[in-house]
Motif scaffolding. Sequence first.
Motif, PDB file in Angstrom:
ATOM      1  N   LYS A  94       0.854  -1.203   0.068  1.00  0.00           N
ATOM      2  CA  LYS A  94       0.017   0.017  -0.021  1.00  0.00           C
ATOM      3  C   LYS A  94       0.815   1.371   0.162  1.00  0.00           C
ATOM      4  O   LYS A  94       0.554   2.148  -0.660  1.00  0.00           O
ATOM      5  CB  LYS A  94      -0.953  -0.013   1.110  1.00  0.00           C
ATOM      6  N   PHE A  95       2.071   0.993   0.847  1.00  0.00           N
ATOM      7  CA  PHE A  95       2.966   2.473   0.940  1.00  0.00           C
ATOM      8  C   PHE A  95       3.343   2.799  -0.472  1.00  0.00           C
ATOM      9  O   PHE A  95       3.371   3.697  -0.921  1.00  0.00           O
ATOM     10  CB  PHE A  95       3.939   1.986   2.143  1.00  0.00           C
ATOM     11  N   VAL A  96       3.930   1.452  -1.276  1.00  0.00           N
ATOM     12  CA  VAL A  96       4.594   1.559  -2.503  1.00  0.00           C
ATOM     13  C   VAL A  96       3.613   2.421  -3.477  1.00  0.00           C
ATOM     14  O   VAL A  96       4.031   3.199  -4.233  1.00  0.00           O
ATOM     15  CB  VAL A  96       5.107   0.387  -2.828  1.00  0.00           C
ATOM     16  N   GLU A  97       2.323   1.882  -3.545  1.00  0.00           N
ATOM     17  CA  GLU A  97       1.288   2.255  -4.492  1.00  0.00           C
ATOM     18  C   GLU A  97       1.190   3.799  -3.961  1.00  0.00           C
ATOM     19  O   GLU A  97       0.860   4.493  -5.164  1.00  0.00           O
ATOM     20  CB  GLU A  97      -0.142   1.754  -4.030  1.00  0.00           C
ATOM     21  N   THR A  98       0.859   4.192  -2.944  1.00  0.00           N
ATOM     22  CA  THR A  98       0.934   5.617  -2.514  1.00  0.00           C
ATOM     23  C   THR A  98       2.202   6.514  -2.863  1.00  0.00           C
ATOM     24  O   THR A  98       1.897   7.590  -3.749  1.00  0.00           O
ATOM     25  CB  THR A  98       0.773   5.773  -0.628  1.00  0.00           C
ATOM     26  N   VAL A  99       3.279   5.906  -2.763  1.00  0.00           N
ATOM     27  CA  VAL A  99       4.558   6.685  -3.202  1.00  0.00           C
ATOM     28  C   VAL A  99       4.623   6.888  -4.730  1.00  0.00           C
ATOM     29  O   VAL A  99       4.769   7.835  -5.246  1.00  0.00           O
ATOM     30  CB  VAL A  99       5.820   5.905  -2.602  1.00  0.00           C
ATOM     31  N   VAL A 100       4.248   5.564  -5.449  1.00  0.00           N
ATOM     32  CA  VAL A 100       4.465   5.961  -6.953  1.00  0.00           C
ATOM     33  C   VAL A 100       3.416   6.817  -7.434  1.00  0.00           C
ATOM     34  O   VAL A 100       3.480   7.627  -8.369  1.00  0.00           O
ATOM     35  CB  VAL A 100       4.145   4.329  -7.591  1.00  0.00           C
ATOM     36  N   ASP A 101       2.063   6.674  -6.928  1.00  0.00           N
ATOM     37  CA  ASP A 101       1.120   7.600  -7.523  1.00  0.00           C
ATOM     38  C   ASP A 101       1.328   8.822  -7.190  1.00  0.00           C
ATOM     39  O   ASP A 101       1.020   9.975  -7.891  1.00  0.00           O
ATOM     40  CB  ASP A 101      -0.380   7.219  -6.891  1.00  0.00           C
ATOM     41  N   ALA A 102       1.639   9.269  -5.840  1.00  0.00           N
ATOM     42  CA  ALA A 102       2.307  10.660  -5.651  1.00  0.00           C
ATOM     43  C   ALA A 102       3.437  11.322  -6.695  1.00  0.00           C
ATOM     44  O   ALA A 102       2.974  12.432  -7.083  1.00  0.00           O
ATOM     45  CB  ALA A 102       2.652  10.656  -4.060  1.00  0.00           C
ATOM     46  N   GLU A 103       4.552  10.417  -6.863  1.00  0.00           N
ATOM     47  CA  GLU A 103       5.624  10.914  -7.861  1.00  0.00           C
ATOM     48  C   GLU A 103       4.925  10.874  -9.352  1.00  0.00           C
ATOM     49  O   GLU A 103       5.374  11.834  -9.979  1.00  0.00           O
ATOM     50  CB  GLU A 103       6.380   9.835  -7.797  1.00  0.00           C
ATOM     51  N   LEU A 104       3.790  10.191  -9.495  1.00  0.00           N
ATOM     52  CA  LEU A 104       3.392  10.243 -10.925  1.00  0.00           C
ATOM     53  C   LEU A 104       2.663  11.429 -11.127  1.00  0.00           C
ATOM     54  O   LEU A 104       2.763  12.041 -12.212  1.00  0.00           O
ATOM     55  CB  LEU A 104       2.552   8.833 -11.321  1.00  0.00           C
ATOM     56  N   ASN A 105       1.580  11.765 -10.226  1.00  0.00           N
ATOM     57  CA  ASN A 105       0.610  12.630 -10.392  1.00  0.00           C
ATOM     58  C   ASN A 105       0.964  14.023 -10.060  1.00  0.00           C
ATOM     59  O   ASN A 105       0.706  15.127 -10.787  1.00  0.00           O
ATOM     60  CB  ASN A 105      -0.495  12.533  -9.627  1.00  0.00           C
ATOM     61  N   GLU A 106       2.176  14.068  -9.043  1.00  0.00           N
ATOM     62  CA  GLU A 106       2.621  15.325  -8.730  1.00  0.00           C
ATOM     63  C   GLU A 106       3.973  15.931  -9.397  1.00  0.00           C
ATOM     64  O   GLU A 106       4.113  17.147  -9.388  1.00  0.00           O
ATOM     65  CB  GLU A 106       2.571  15.306  -7.207  1.00  0.00           C
ATOM     66  N   ARG A 107       4.509  14.954  -9.968  1.00  0.00           N
ATOM     67  CA  ARG A 107       5.647  15.089 -10.643  1.00  0.00           C
ATOM     68  C   ARG A 107       5.849  14.595 -12.201  1.00  0.00           C
ATOM     69  O   ARG A 107       6.070  15.598 -13.203  1.00  0.00           O
ATOM     70  CB  ARG A 107       7.167  14.601  -9.605  1.00  0.00           C
ATOM     71  N   LEU A 108       5.743  13.445 -12.266  1.00  0.00           N
ATOM     72  CA  LEU A 108       6.141  13.072 -13.803  1.00  0.00           C
ATOM     73  C   LEU A 108       5.117  13.539 -14.569  1.00  0.00           C
ATOM     74  O   LEU A 108       5.564  14.191 -15.814  1.00  0.00           O
ATOM     75  CB  LEU A 108       6.095  11.591 -13.922  1.00  0.00           C
ATOM     76  N   ILE A 109       3.752  13.687 -14.593  1.00  0.00           N
ATOM     77  CA  ILE A 109       2.625  13.876 -15.555  1.00  0.00           C
ATOM     78  C   ILE A 109       2.593  15.416 -15.667  1.00  0.00           C
ATOM     79  O   ILE A 109       2.851  15.915 -16.948  1.00  0.00           O
ATOM     80  CB  ILE A 109       1.392  13.467 -14.995  1.00  0.00           C
ATOM     81  N   PRO A 110       2.826  16.217 -14.550  1.00  0.00           N
ATOM     82  CA  PRO A 110       3.115  17.602 -14.701  1.00  0.00           C
ATOM     83  C   PRO A 110       4.262  18.148 -15.510  1.00  0.00           C
ATOM     84  O   PRO A 110       4.354  19.124 -16.304  1.00  0.00           O
ATOM     85  CB  PRO A 110       3.176  18.258 -13.223  1.00  0.00           C
ATOM     86  N   PHE A 111       5.216  17.411 -15.336  1.00  0.00           N
ATOM     87  CA  PHE A 111       6.684  17.689 -16.177  1.00  0.00           C
ATOM     88  C   PHE A 111       6.414  17.264 -17.595  1.00  0.00           C
ATOM     89  O   PHE A 111       6.704  18.220 -18.553  1.00  0.00           O
ATOM     90  CB  PHE A 111       7.678  16.754 -15.521  1.00  0.00           C
ATOM     91  N   LEU A 112       5.762  16.180 -17.868  1.00  0.00           N
ATOM     92  CA  LEU A 112       5.514  15.795 -19.551  1.00  0.00           C
ATOM     93  C   LEU A 112       4.291  16.902 -19.957  1.00  0.00           C
ATOM     94  O   LEU A 112       4.684  17.344 -21.176  1.00  0.00           O
ATOM     95  CB  LEU A 112       4.927  14.417 -19.316  1.00  0.00           C
ATOM     96  N   ALA A 113       3.594  17.514 -19.090  1.00  0.00           N
ATOM     97  CA  ALA A 113       2.419  18.165 -19.712  1.00  0.00           C
ATOM     98  C   ALA A 113       2.943  19.613 -20.186  1.00  0.00           C
ATOM     99  O   ALA A 113       2.752  20.325 -21.180  1.00  0.00           O
ATOM    100  CB  ALA A 113       1.299  18.610 -18.760  1.00  0.00           C
ATOM    101  N   VAL A 114       4.077  20.081 -19.430  1.00  0.00           N
ATOM    102  CA  VAL A 114       4.863  21.360 -19.723  1.00  0.00           C
ATOM    103  C   VAL A 114       5.576  20.945 -20.815  1.00  0.00           C
ATOM    104  O   VAL A 114       5.772  21.911 -21.807  1.00  0.00           O
ATOM    105  CB  VAL A 114       5.692  21.881 -18.418  1.00  0.00           C
ATOM    106  N   ALA A 115       6.457  19.757 -20.991  1.00  0.00           N
ATOM    107  CA  ALA A 115       7.400  19.477 -22.304  1.00  0.00           C
ATOM    108  C   ALA A 115       6.337  19.423 -23.507  1.00  0.00           C
ATOM    109  O   ALA A 115       6.946  19.750 -24.513  1.00  0.00           O
ATOM    110  CB  ALA A 115       7.988  18.154 -21.745  1.00  0.00           C
ATOM    111  N   ALA A 116       5.339  18.896 -23.132  1.00  0.00           N
ATOM    112  CA  ALA A 116       4.241  18.827 -24.470  1.00  0.00           C
ATOM    113  C   ALA A 116       4.188  20.213 -24.942  1.00  0.00           C
ATOM    114  O   ALA A 116       3.817  20.658 -26.078  1.00  0.00           O
ATOM    115  CB  ALA A 116       2.876  18.167 -23.997  1.00  0.00           C
TER     116      ALA A 116
END
Length: 392
Positions: free
Chosen positions: A35-57
Motif C-alpha cells: 500500500k505504501f509503494v502504491e501511495t509513493v508511486v501515485d504521488a510521484e506520478l501525479n505530482e511530478r512526472l505527469i505535470p513535467f510531461l505536460a509542460v514539455a508537451a
Amino acid sequence: MADFLGDGIFNVDGEIWKYQRQVASHEFNTKSLRKFVETVVDAELNERLIPFLAVAAAEKKVVDFQDILQRFAFDNICKIAFGYDPAYLLPSLPQAKFAVAFEEAVKLSSERFNAIFPFLWKIKRHFNFGTEKKFRIAVDEVRQFAKQLVKEKQRELNEKSSLDSVDLLSRFLSVGHTDEDFVTDIVISFILAGRDTTSAALTWFFWLISEHPVVEDSILNEIKSKSESPVYNEVKEMIYTHASLCESMRFYPPVPIDTKSATEDNVLPDGTFVKKGTRVSYHPYAMGRADKLWGKDWDEFKPERWLDKDEVTGNWNFVTKDMYTYPVFQAGPRICLGKEMAFLQMKRVVAGVLRRFKVVPVTEKGVEPVFISYLTAKMKGGFHVTIEERDH
C-alpha cells in the motif's frame, strides 16, 4: 563491489545472505508495504512526472526520457527505502548530490567488476588516484548520507517508540536491527535494485512501442478500460501491458548479464567442469535472442507470445515462462523479491503516461539505439523524445 555494497544482500553469501533474505522477504510480503509503494508511486506520478510531461508537451521541448525515468525511479526508491524524498524530479531537474554520487559509484564499481586487468584498479586504489579517487569520494558521499538518515530515523524511533512511516529502513530498525553499517548496507542495495532496473526497463519499453503502433494501440485500449487512477487490482489485471513489458525485457533485460562464483568444484549438466572460485556468468540479453529458447520468430516484438486467449470469454490469460528460460528477475533462491513491486510501478507509469501522452523519439524511425551495460542496462546518449498530448 564491497567498497560500495558492503555486506548488502547482493554482495554476500551463506548465513549473512540467508538472514537478510528472510528479513527482507517478510517485509516485502506485507500488505502495508504494498500500500505504501502504491501511495509513493501515485504521488510521484501525479505530482511530478505527469505535470513535467505536460509542460514539455506544451512547450514542444525535447527531453531525455531516460534521465526523467531515472529521476522518477530514484525519488520512488528513496521514499520506499528511507522515507526520504530527494526531490530529484523537480521541473528544474536539480543535480541532487546524493543521486549524482550514487550514479558515479554504480558506474565506477561496474567498471571495476568488468576490468580485464583488475590489478590496475587495485594499484589506483592503493595510491588513491584517478578513477579510484573519484570512486572513493562518491562512495563516501553515499555512505555518509545514508548513515545520517539511519541515525535520524533511529533517534526518531527512540523518541516515539514506534514510527508512523512504513518505509524499509523504519521496518528494519523497529524490529531491532540497530547496527548502523549493516542497515546502511541493506538499504544501499535496495536503492540500487529499485533505481536502475525499472527505469531501464521503461526506457526500452517506450522506445519499442513507438516502433510498434499496433501494440501501443492494444495497450491504450486496455488502459482506457480501467479507471483514471487504477487501483492495485486493476493494475494487476492489465494483462496485455504486463505481456508487453515482459516482451520488452526479453529484448532489453535491465540486468543484461549476471555472475555467480563456484563455492566448490562442480560439473555443469553438459559436462563442463567448473573449478572452485571460477566466475560463471549467464546472459539474459543473449538468452532472450536465442531461437533455441524463443523460436524462429525470436526477433519479432510479440506480446502475444506471453498470452493465451480464453475461447469462452475471449479474454487474454497470461502464460508464465520458466524462470530459468527467462531469468530477467534471476531464478532459484535469489529470485527478485521486488518483482511484483516493479511490475506495479511500471504498469502505473505506463497507464499514467500513455493515457494522456504519446512519446515520440526524435531519432530516425527504425534506427535502434545503442545498448550499453554497466551493472544495469542503459541507452547510450539518453533517450531523446518529444511529448504529444493525445486527443481525448
